[in-house]
Design a protein around this motif. Structure first.
Motif, PDB file in Angstrom:
ATOM      1  N   SER A  98       4.680 -26.360 -34.871  1.00  0.00           N
ATOM      2  CA  SER A  98       3.455 -26.993 -35.343  1.00  0.00           C
ATOM      3  C   SER A  98       3.149 -26.467 -36.732  1.00  0.00           C
ATOM      4  N   ARG A  99       2.531 -27.288 -37.496  1.00  0.00           N
ATOM      5  CA  ARG A  99       2.128 -26.867 -38.842  1.00  0.00           C
ATOM      6  C   ARG A  99       0.645 -27.186 -38.994  1.00  0.00           C
ATOM      7  N   SER A 100      -0.083 -26.194 -39.400  1.00  0.00           N
ATOM      8  CA  SER A 100      -1.495 -26.405 -39.678  1.00  0.00           C
ATOM      9  C   SER A 100      -1.702 -26.220 -41.169  1.00  0.00           C
ATOM     10  N   PRO A 101      -2.789 -26.774 -41.717  1.00  0.00           N
ATOM     11  CA  PRO A 101      -3.018 -26.639 -43.152  1.00  0.00           C
ATOM     12  C   PRO A 101      -3.075 -25.181 -43.611  1.00  0.00           C
ATOM     13  N   SER A 102      -3.471 -24.276 -42.732  1.00  0.00           N
ATOM     14  CA  SER A 102      -3.597 -22.871 -43.120  1.00  0.00           C
ATOM     15  C   SER A 102      -2.315 -22.078 -42.885  1.00  0.00           C
ATOM     16  N   SER A 103      -1.271 -22.713 -42.376  1.00  0.00           N
ATOM     17  CA  SER A 103      -0.051 -21.996 -42.051  1.00  0.00           C
ATOM     18  C   SER A 103       1.164 -22.680 -42.673  1.00  0.00           C
ATOM     19  N   VAL A 104       1.875 -21.957 -43.505  1.00  0.00           N
ATOM     20  CA  VAL A 104       3.084 -22.516 -44.113  1.00  0.00           C
ATOM     21  C   VAL A 104       4.228 -22.506 -43.107  1.00  0.00           C
ATOM     22  N   LYS A 105       4.362 -21.415 -42.367  1.00  0.00           N
ATOM     23  CA  LYS A 105       5.459 -21.253 -41.422  1.00  0.00           C
ATOM     24  C   LYS A 105       5.262 -22.082 -40.151  1.00  0.00           C
ATOM     25  N   GLY A 106       4.036 -22.162 -39.647  1.00  0.00           N
ATOM     26  CA  GLY A 106       3.788 -22.838 -38.385  1.00  0.00           C
ATOM     27  C   GLY A 106       4.108 -21.918 -37.223  1.00  0.00           C
ATOM     28  N   SER A 107       3.867 -22.381 -36.033  1.00  0.00           N
ATOM     29  CA  SER A 107       4.157 -21.561 -34.870  1.00  0.00           C
ATOM     30  C   SER A 107       4.978 -22.361 -33.867  1.00  0.00           C
ATOM     31  N   ALA A 108       5.749 -21.652 -33.074  1.00  0.00           N
ATOM     32  CA  ALA A 108       6.600 -22.306 -32.078  1.00  0.00           C
ATOM     33  C   ALA A 108       5.748 -22.816 -30.925  1.00  0.00           C
ATOM     34  N   VAL A 109       6.079 -23.996 -30.467  1.00  0.00           N
ATOM     35  CA  VAL A 109       5.384 -24.620 -29.350  1.00  0.00           C
ATOM     36  C   VAL A 109       6.440 -25.064 -28.350  1.00  0.00           C
ATOM     37  N   LYS A 110       6.271 -24.661 -27.098  1.00  0.00           N
ATOM     38  CA  LYS A 110       7.159 -25.097 -26.011  1.00  0.00           C
ATOM     39  C   LYS A 110       6.698 -26.479 -25.598  1.00  0.00           C
ATOM     40  N   ILE A 111       7.624 -27.429 -25.575  1.00  0.00           N
ATOM     41  CA  ILE A 111       7.302 -28.821 -25.258  1.00  0.00           C
ATOM     42  C   ILE A 111       8.013 -29.201 -23.968  1.00  0.00           C
ATOM     43  N   ASP A 112       7.250 -29.636 -22.993  1.00  0.00           N
ATOM     44  CA  ASP A 112       7.809 -30.169 -21.749  1.00  0.00           C
ATOM     45  C   ASP A 112       7.305 -31.590 -21.586  1.00  0.00           C
ATOM     46  N   VAL A 113       8.230 -32.529 -21.422  1.00  0.00           N
ATOM     47  CA  VAL A 113       7.886 -33.933 -21.236  1.00  0.00           C
ATOM     48  C   VAL A 113       8.351 -34.333 -19.845  1.00  0.00           C
ATOM     49  N   CYS A 114       7.407 -34.668 -18.993  1.00  0.00           N
ATOM     50  CA  CYS A 114       7.694 -35.076 -17.616  1.00  0.00           C
ATOM     51  C   CYS A 114       7.476 -36.587 -17.534  1.00  0.00           C
ATOM     52  N   LEU A 115       8.471 -37.301 -16.998  1.00  0.00           N
ATOM     53  CA  LEU A 115       8.407 -38.755 -16.927  1.00  0.00           C
ATOM     54  C   LEU A 115       8.725 -39.244 -15.516  1.00  0.00           C
ATOM     55  N   ARG A 116       8.172 -40.397 -15.195  1.00  0.00           N
ATOM     56  CA  ARG A 116       8.505 -41.046 -13.920  1.00  0.00           C
ATOM     57  C   ARG A 116       8.986 -42.458 -14.202  1.00  0.00           C
ATOM     58  N   ASP A 117      10.255 -42.683 -13.929  1.00  0.00           N
ATOM     59  CA  ASP A 117      10.879 -43.997 -14.091  1.00  0.00           C
ATOM     60  C   ASP A 117      10.479 -44.646 -15.420  1.00  0.00           C
ATOM     61  N   PRO A 118      10.768 -43.967 -16.546  1.00  0.00           N
ATOM     62  CA  PRO A 118      10.289 -44.462 -17.844  1.00  0.00           C
ATOM     63  C   PRO A 118      11.060 -45.683 -18.344  1.00  0.00           C
ATOM     64  N   SER A 119      10.316 -46.625 -18.884  1.00  0.00           N
ATOM     65  CA  SER A 119      10.946 -47.781 -19.530  1.00  0.00           C
ATOM     66  C   SER A 119      11.444 -47.346 -20.906  1.00  0.00           C
ATOM     67  N   GLN A 120      12.273 -48.166 -21.507  1.00  0.00           N
ATOM     68  CA  GLN A 120      12.755 -47.857 -22.853  1.00  0.00           C
ATOM     69  C   GLN A 120      11.592 -47.832 -23.837  1.00  0.00           C
ATOM     70  N   GLN A 121      10.612 -48.702 -23.639  1.00  0.00           N
ATOM     71  CA  GLN A 121       9.441 -48.721 -24.521  1.00  0.00           C
ATOM     72  C   GLN A 121       8.666 -47.403 -24.414  1.00  0.00           C
ATOM     73  N   THR A 122       8.480 -46.903 -23.205  1.00  0.00           N
ATOM     74  CA  THR A 122       7.776 -45.629 -23.022  1.00  0.00           C
ATOM     75  C   THR A 122       8.550 -44.492 -23.665  1.00  0.00           C
ATOM     76  N   ARG A 123       9.857 -44.480 -23.493  1.00  0.00           N
ATOM     77  CA  ARG A 123      10.681 -43.439 -24.133  1.00  0.00           C
ATOM     78  C   ARG A 123      10.545 -43.505 -25.651  1.00  0.00           C
ATOM     79  N   SER A 124      10.478 -44.696 -26.210  1.00  0.00           N
ATOM     80  CA  SER A 124      10.304 -44.847 -27.657  1.00  0.00           C
ATOM     81  C   SER A 124       8.942 -44.322 -28.113  1.00  0.00           C
ATOM     82  N   VAL A 125       7.904 -44.586 -27.327  1.00  0.00           N
ATOM     83  CA  VAL A 125       6.563 -44.088 -27.653  1.00  0.00           C
ATOM     84  C   VAL A 125       6.555 -42.566 -27.634  1.00  0.00           C
ATOM     85  N   VAL A 126       7.168 -41.967 -26.619  1.00  0.00           N
ATOM     86  CA  VAL A 126       7.245 -40.504 -26.533  1.00  0.00           C
ATOM     87  C   VAL A 126       7.963 -39.944 -27.758  1.00  0.00           C
TER      88      VAL A 126
END
Length: 140
Positions: free
Chosen positions: A103-131
């Motif tokens: 992530s990058r915030s206006p006050s941070s040049v380096k940013g910080s690490a963020v763990k991202i977990d995406v849980c899906l149920r029977d996703p359509s191609q459109q939903t995958r594109s939105v994600v």
């Protein structure tokens, strides 16, 4: 942060003041007492913001991680779905993506690490594109 129309976001604090962020294609709710006792990688099990994913549903969990702030953290592979782990399956998910973003915030040049977990149920191609779009615009 880019959110499509009718998508929802929620930030939940833990008792120590840290926060976890959720983004979903469904309405989200805060825990009964308003906070989670402790935010860890099992927050989805201990403090779920929804009880069940709908078909074509998505829940993205964003966890700040102070242990992994290097630029060598493995980035999220946006197109590579794997079988859902037990935490994702507990809310009805059948596939997921997991990785790191910076992530990058206006006050941070380096940013910080963020763990991202995406849980899906029977996703359509459109939903995958939105994600993919949400993640690309949030974590370029």
């Amino acid at each position: 942060m880019y959110l499509p129309t009718k998508w929802h976001s929620l930030s939940v604090l833990e008792d120590h003041g840290n926060a976890v962020g959720f983004i979903s294609s469904q309405a989200l709710h805060t825990p009964e007492n308003g906070t989670c006792s402790k935010i860890t990688r099992v927050t989805l099990s201990a403090c779920p913001p929804l009880t069940n994913l709908n078909k074509d549903g998505v829940l993205i969990t964003l966890l700040p991680n102070e242990e992994n702030t290097s630029n060598s953290a493995a980035p999220l592979v946006r197109e590579n779905l794997v079988r859902a782990d037990e935490r994702c399956r507990a809310i009805g998910g059948d596939s997921q993506m997991t990785g790191w973003g910076h992530s990058r915030s206006p006050s941070s040049v380096k940013g910080s690490a963020v763990k991202i977990d995406v849980c899906l149920r029977d996703p359509s191609q459109q939903t995958r594109s939105v994600v993919t779009k949400i993640l690309m615009l949030t974590f370029p």
